[in-house]
Design a protein around this motif. Structure first.
Motif, PDB file in Angstrom:
ATOM      1  N   HIS A  76      10.270   3.088 -31.628  1.00  0.00           N
ATOM      2  CA  HIS A  76      11.150   2.847 -30.388  1.00  0.00           C
ATOM      3  C   HIS A  76      10.055   2.414 -29.307  1.00  0.00           C
ATOM      4  CE1 HIS A  76      14.117   5.308 -32.079  1.00  0.00           C
ATOM      5  NE2 HIS A  76      15.014   5.039 -31.183  1.00  0.00           N
ATOM      6  N   TRP A  77       9.004   2.690 -29.452  1.00  0.00           N
ATOM      7  CA  TRP A  77       7.735   2.017 -28.465  1.00  0.00           C
ATOM      8  C   TRP A  77       7.333   0.818 -29.022  1.00  0.00           C
ATOM      9  CZ3 TRP A  77       2.668   0.755 -29.954  1.00  0.00           C
ATOM     10  CH2 TRP A  77       1.925   0.207 -28.919  1.00  0.00           C
ATOM     11  N   LEU A  78       7.473   0.460 -30.131  1.00  0.00           N
ATOM     12  CA  LEU A  78       7.199  -0.910 -30.771  1.00  0.00           C
ATOM     13  C   LEU A  78       8.424  -1.855 -30.413  1.00  0.00           C
ATOM     14  CD1 LEU A  78       5.564  -2.829 -32.519  1.00  0.00           C
ATOM     15  CD2 LEU A  78       6.932  -1.720 -34.639  1.00  0.00           C
ATOM     16  N   LEU A  79       9.494  -1.240 -30.658  1.00  0.00           N
ATOM     17  CA  LEU A  79      10.651  -2.014 -30.325  1.00  0.00           C
ATOM     18  C   LEU A  79      10.882  -2.551 -28.708  1.00  0.00           C
ATOM     19  CD1 LEU A  79      13.335  -3.540 -31.338  1.00  0.00           C
ATOM     20  CD2 LEU A  79      14.329  -1.485 -30.983  1.00  0.00           C
ATOM     21  N   PHE A  80      10.632  -1.756 -27.900  1.00  0.00           N
ATOM     22  CA  PHE A  80      11.259  -1.773 -26.317  1.00  0.00           C
ATOM     23  C   PHE A  80       9.930  -1.993 -25.431  1.00  0.00           C
ATOM     24  CE2 PHE A  80      14.770   1.184 -27.979  1.00  0.00           C
ATOM     25  CZ  PHE A  80      15.713   0.189 -27.866  1.00  0.00           C
ATOM     26  N   ASP A  81       8.910  -1.588 -25.892  1.00  0.00           N
ATOM     27  CA  ASP A  81       7.610  -1.505 -24.921  1.00  0.00           C
ATOM     28  C   ASP A  81       6.471  -2.310 -25.324  1.00  0.00           C
ATOM     29  OD1 ASP A  81       9.180   0.056 -23.455  1.00  0.00           O
ATOM     30  OD2 ASP A  81       8.413   1.930 -24.371  1.00  0.00           O
ATOM     31  N   TYR A  82       6.128  -2.282 -26.416  1.00  0.00           N
ATOM     32  CA  TYR A  82       4.754  -2.900 -26.873  1.00  0.00           C
ATOM     33  C   TYR A  82       4.957  -4.543 -26.688  1.00  0.00           C
ATOM     34  CZ  TYR A  82       1.860  -5.121 -30.445  1.00  0.00           C
ATOM     35  OH  TYR A  82       0.788  -5.992 -31.204  1.00  0.00           O
ATOM     36  N   VAL A  83       3.783  -4.898 -26.236  1.00  0.00           N
ATOM     37  CA  VAL A  83       3.696  -6.475 -26.069  1.00  0.00           C
ATOM     38  C   VAL A  83       3.015  -7.216 -27.025  1.00  0.00           C
ATOM     39  CG1 VAL A  83       2.967  -8.211 -24.255  1.00  0.00           C
ATOM     40  CG2 VAL A  83       3.846  -6.040 -23.521  1.00  0.00           C
ATOM     41  N   THR A  84       3.454  -8.049 -27.667  1.00  0.00           N
ATOM     42  CA  THR A  84       2.735  -8.872 -28.840  1.00  0.00           C
ATOM     43  C   THR A  84       1.618  -9.645 -28.229  1.00  0.00           C
ATOM     44  OG1 THR A  84       4.293 -10.870 -28.687  1.00  0.00           O
ATOM     45  CG2 THR A  84       5.085  -8.791 -29.892  1.00  0.00           C
ATOM     46  N   VAL A  85       1.052 -10.503 -29.228  1.00  0.00           N
ATOM     47  CA  VAL A  85      -0.063 -11.183 -28.710  1.00  0.00           C
ATOM     48  C   VAL A  85       0.328 -12.431 -28.069  1.00  0.00           C
ATOM     49  CG1 VAL A  85      -1.737 -10.480 -30.721  1.00  0.00           C
ATOM     50  CG2 VAL A  85      -0.128 -12.278 -31.104  1.00  0.00           C
ATOM     51  N   ILE A  86       1.692 -12.790 -28.141  1.00  0.00           N
ATOM     52  CA  ILE A  86       1.930 -13.792 -27.409  1.00  0.00           C
ATOM     53  C   ILE A  86       2.713 -13.578 -26.020  1.00  0.00           C
ATOM     54  CG2 ILE A  86       2.417 -15.350 -29.476  1.00  0.00           C
ATOM     55  CD1 ILE A  86       5.355 -14.711 -29.370  1.00  0.00           C
ATOM     56  N   GLY A  87       2.750 -12.245 -25.858  1.00  0.00           N
ATOM     57  CA  GLY A  87       3.110 -11.666 -24.557  1.00  0.00           C
ATOM     58  C   GLY A  87       4.680 -11.570 -24.450  1.00  0.00           C
ATOM     59  N   SER A  88       5.216 -11.410 -25.604  1.00  0.00           N
ATOM     60  CA  SER A  88       6.586 -11.047 -25.428  1.00  0.00           C
ATOM     61  C   SER A  88       6.894  -9.419 -26.240  1.00  0.00           C
ATOM     62  CB  SER A  88       7.482 -11.854 -26.499  1.00  0.00           C
ATOM     63  OG  SER A  88       7.387 -13.246 -26.008  1.00  0.00           O
ATOM     64  N   ARG A  89       8.112  -9.004 -26.028  1.00  0.00           N
ATOM     65  CA  ARG A  89       8.252  -7.428 -26.589  1.00  0.00           C
ATOM     66  C   ARG A  89       9.006  -7.776 -27.900  1.00  0.00           C
ATOM     67  NH1 ARG A  89       7.771  -6.236 -21.172  1.00  0.00           N
ATOM     68  NH2 ARG A  89       6.244  -4.457 -20.917  1.00  0.00           N
ATOM     69  N   VAL A  90       9.108  -7.214 -28.797  1.00  0.00           N
ATOM     70  CA  VAL A  90       9.623  -7.481 -29.961  1.00  0.00           C
ATOM     71  C   VAL A  90      11.304  -7.357 -29.569  1.00  0.00           C
ATOM     72  CG1 VAL A  90      10.498  -6.299 -32.268  1.00  0.00           C
ATOM     73  CG2 VAL A  90       8.039  -6.392 -31.522  1.00  0.00           C
ATOM     74  N   PHE A  91      11.931  -6.480 -28.922  1.00  0.00           N
ATOM     75  CA  PHE A  91      13.192  -6.430 -28.334  1.00  0.00           C
ATOM     76  C   PHE A  91      13.625  -7.896 -28.111  1.00  0.00           C
ATOM     77  CE2 PHE A  91      16.624  -5.425 -25.418  1.00  0.00           C
ATOM     78  CZ  PHE A  91      17.545  -4.950 -26.421  1.00  0.00           C
ATOM     79  N   ASP A  92      12.751  -8.277 -27.204  1.00  0.00           N
ATOM     80  CA  ASP A  92      13.172  -9.674 -26.517  1.00  0.00           C
ATOM     81  C   ASP A  92      13.291 -10.705 -27.762  1.00  0.00           C
ATOM     82  OD1 ASP A  92      13.017  -8.366 -23.997  1.00  0.00           O
ATOM     83  OD2 ASP A  92      10.984  -9.286 -23.615  1.00  0.00           O
ATOM     84  N   MET A  93      12.151 -10.570 -28.561  1.00  0.00           N
ATOM     85  CA  MET A  93      12.261 -11.601 -29.695  1.00  0.00           C
ATOM     86  C   MET A  93      13.760 -11.351 -30.552  1.00  0.00           C
ATOM     87  SD  MET A  93       8.221 -11.227 -30.428  1.00  0.00           S
ATOM     88  CE  MET A  93       8.125 -12.329 -32.048  1.00  0.00           C
ATOM     89  N   PHE A  94      13.859 -10.214 -30.457  1.00  0.00           N
ATOM     90  CA  PHE A  94      15.295  -9.857 -31.479  1.00  0.00           C
ATOM     91  C   PHE A  94      16.297 -10.530 -30.635  1.00  0.00           C
ATOM     92  CE2 PHE A  94      19.039  -7.259 -31.283  1.00  0.00           C
ATOM     93  CZ  PHE A  94      19.611  -7.226 -32.562  1.00  0.00           C
ATOM     94  N   VAL A  95      16.723 -10.450 -29.427  1.00  0.00           N
ATOM     95  CA  VAL A  95      17.597 -10.789 -28.366  1.00  0.00           C
ATOM     96  C   VAL A  95      17.615 -12.477 -28.652  1.00  0.00           C
ATOM     97  CG1 VAL A  95      18.710 -11.218 -26.462  1.00  0.00           C
ATOM     98  CG2 VAL A  95      17.678  -8.972 -27.064  1.00  0.00           C
ATOM     99  N   ARG A  96      16.471 -13.160 -28.704  1.00  0.00           N
ATOM    100  CA  ARG A  96      16.416 -14.584 -28.555  1.00  0.00           C
ATOM    101  C   ARG A  96      16.920 -15.019 -30.153  1.00  0.00           C
ATOM    102  NH1 ARG A  96      11.571 -14.133 -25.377  1.00  0.00           N
ATOM    103  NH2 ARG A  96      10.291 -14.015 -27.228  1.00  0.00           N
ATOM    104  N   ALA A  97      16.417 -14.125 -30.945  1.00  0.00           N
ATOM    105  CA  ALA A  97      16.821 -14.873 -32.649  1.00  0.00           C
ATOM    106  C   ALA A  97      18.138 -14.592 -32.782  1.00  0.00           C
ATOM    107  CB  ALA A  97      15.844 -13.927 -33.481  1.00  0.00           C
ATOM    108  N   LYS A  98      18.898 -13.570 -32.231  1.00  0.00           N
ATOM    109  CA  LYS A  98      20.237 -13.292 -32.450  1.00  0.00           C
ATOM    110  C   LYS A  98      21.406 -13.526 -31.729  1.00  0.00           C
ATOM    111  CE  LYS A  98      18.278 -11.368 -36.351  1.00  0.00           C
ATOM    112  NZ  LYS A  98      18.315 -12.074 -37.717  1.00  0.00           N
ATOM    113  N   LYS A  99      20.900 -14.315 -30.264  1.00  0.00           N
ATOM    114  CA  LYS A  99      21.907 -14.576 -29.321  1.00  0.00           C
ATOM    115  C   LYS A  99      23.175 -15.222 -29.900  1.00  0.00           C
ATOM    116  CE  LYS A  99      19.256 -18.942 -27.957  1.00  0.00           C
ATOM    117  NZ  LYS A  99      18.643 -19.316 -26.693  1.00  0.00           N
TER     118      LYS A  99
END
Length: 220
Positions: A76-99
């Motif tokens: 849950h932390w990885l999905l919602f809170d962790y910040v990747t090396v490119i400065g995005s959160r995995v959840f944000d990346m999911f939304v962009r990929a599946k919008k």
């Protein structure tokens, strides 16, 4: 005509129930989809990096195997809170990929979920599958009802807990596992949180988003 009764009466309570049911169904599908994405599409190197950071935050050995309980917290932390090396959160990346595949209502729920963080709350009462709580530093003694989603927890009156609270329609849901702070650490945890709370709402929210998971060190 005078005295004539209306032939059609709108059942507003039923309308609300139907709307809430649709929201819940959209969320249930979304929740499963998010974790399928995390498991099968999220970058493997990021997941490895995140696990190293997670262990570091909790003071665990570098090669420590996570217990089932910690693994769920990690995901849950990885999905919602962790910040990747490119400065995005995995959840944000999911939304962009599946919008383009997400429904309008799911996109609305995602917008609310982006604001979620581990929020410190005080349990007032546990009744069946619901809890009554108040935010830790709430001065107006506001009482809020919420339902844990999938992770019921063993809450008791007076417990200090960190949970992700999601306002979903007319209901509040606790998303993911909660962190129940051990009573022996209450004073230390409150002091640490209070220091950041005094810096203002935006600083406090950012602190909880970035460091809320650290409170797992003080788990009951």
């Amino acid at each position: 005509m005078k005295g004539k009764k209306a032939e059609f009466i709108v059942d507003f309570s039923r309308v609300k129930e139907d709307k809430q049911k649709r929201i819940h169904n959209n969320f249930t599908e979304l929740y499963a989809w998010m974790f399928t994405y995390l498991q099968s599409e999220a970058n493997l190197r990021e997941k490895v990096r995140a696990k190293h950071l997670f262990r570091h935050k909790l003071g665990l050995p570098k090669d420590a195997v996570l217990t089932d309980d910690l693994q769920v917290h990690f995901e849950h932390w990885l999905l919602f809170d962790y910040v990747t090396v490119i400065g995005s959160r995995v959840f944000d990346m999911f939304v962009r990929a599946k919008k383009n595949e997400l429904s309008k209502q799911q996109l609305e729920i995602c917008g609310i979920m982006m604001l979620m963080h581990l929020e410190p709350i005080q349990i007032i009462e546990k009744k069946k599958n619901k809890i009554m709580y108040t935010p830790l530093f709430e001065t107006k003694n506001k009482q809020i009802e919420a339902t844990p989603y999938l992770f019921p927890g063993k809450f008791h009156e007076g417990d200090l807990v960190l949970s992700r609270v999601l306002k979903m329609g007319i209901e509040n849901k606790l998303i993911g596992p909660s962190i129940q702070v051990s009573p022996s650490y209450y004073k230390d945890v409150v002091k640490r949180l209070e220091k950041n709370y005094a810096e203002g709402p935006s600083v406090y929210r950012r602190y909880l988003k970035e460091y809320g998971i650290d409170m797992l060190q003080y788990k009951h």
